[in-house]
Design a protein around this motif. Structure first.
Motif, mmCIF file in Angstrom:
data_model
loop_
_atom_site.group_PDB
_atom_site.id
_atom_site.type_symbol
_atom_site.label_atom_id
_atom_site.label_comp_id
_atom_site.label_asym_id
_atom_site.label_seq_id
_atom_site.Cartn_x
_atom_site.Cartn_y
_atom_site.Cartn_z
ATOM 1 N N ASP A 31 0.841 -1.193 0.000
ATOM 2 C CA ASP A 31 0.000 0.000 0.000
ATOM 3 C C ASP A 31 0.878 1.246 0.000
ATOM 4 N N ILE A 32 0.308 2.327 -0.442
ATOM 5 C CA ILE A 32 1.019 3.602 -0.496
ATOM 6 C C ILE A 32 0.538 4.463 0.668
ATOM 7 N N LYS A 34 0.961 8.392 2.520
ATOM 8 C CA LYS A 34 1.371 9.780 2.320
ATOM 9 C C LYS A 34 1.855 10.304 3.666
ATOM 10 N N LYS A 46 -3.087 6.519 4.470
ATOM 11 C CA LYS A 46 -3.148 5.587 3.349
ATOM 12 C C LYS A 46 -3.811 6.308 2.171
ATOM 13 N N VAL A 50 -1.833 8.003 -5.963
ATOM 14 C CA VAL A 50 -1.021 9.193 -5.710
ATOM 15 C C VAL A 50 -1.422 10.270 -6.714
ATOM 16 N N GLN A 58 10.085 8.482 -7.032
ATOM 17 C CA GLN A 58 9.298 7.823 -5.996
ATOM 18 C C GLN A 58 7.807 7.999 -6.227
ATOM 19 N N GLU A 61 6.734 5.841 -9.269
ATOM 20 C CA GLU A 61 6.699 4.426 -8.901
ATOM 21 C C GLU A 61 5.481 4.118 -8.023
ATOM 22 N N ALA A 62 5.186 4.991 -7.068
ATOM 23 C CA ALA A 62 4.024 4.790 -6.201
ATOM 24 C C ALA A 62 2.737 4.820 -7.017
ATOM 25 N N TYR A 63 2.648 5.732 -7.976
ATOM 26 C CA TYR A 63 1.458 5.833 -8.823
ATOM 27 C C TYR A 63 1.271 4.555 -9.640
ATOM 28 N N ASN A 65 2.470 1.534 -8.968
ATOM 29 C CA ASN A 65 2.114 0.438 -8.068
ATOM 30 C C ASN A 65 0.644 0.488 -7.679
ATOM 31 N N ALA A 66 0.130 1.683 -7.418
ATOM 32 C CA ALA A 66 -1.280 1.823 -7.050
ATOM 33 C C ALA A 66 -2.182 1.474 -8.224
#
Length: 95
Positions: A31-32, A34, A46, A50, A58, A61-63, A65-66
């Motif tokens: 999970d991402i 903030k 949570k 993003v 970063q 990559e988070a975007y 993955n989500a």
């Protein structure tokens, strides 16, 4: 959880969020979260997706993955193949 929990910050600035807290916040591996500041306190929230706008590695990559979490397995495989092809064209040898 009413009782405070105290954790030590390690040399890399990491802490372990207790399992009970993760369950209450519905946080799972991958999970991402903030991180922000409010009244001098660190706030961890949570997020599902993003906000695009930041192009730092970063955030991108988070975007990704989500977004992958919401794709069908077939789309995930297709995306992975495109990423691998791109990395190979760019001269990536770690693939």
């Amino acid at each position: 959880m009413k009782k405070p929990v105290y954790k030590l910050l390690d040399e890399k600035g990491r802490i372990l969020i207790p399992k009970e807290f993760r369950q209450m916040a519905e946080l799972e591996s991958g999970d991402i979260v903030k991180l922000s500041m409010s009244s001098g306190k660190i706030v961890v929230s949570k997020v599902d997706i993003v906000e695009m706008g930041s192009q730092d590695p970063q955030a991108v990559e988070a975007y990704v993955n989500a977004a992958v979490k919401h794709m069908s397995p077939a789309k995930q495989v297709a995306l992975a193949a495109r990423i691998l092809k791109f990395a190979q064209q760019e001269g990536g040898t770690d693939c």
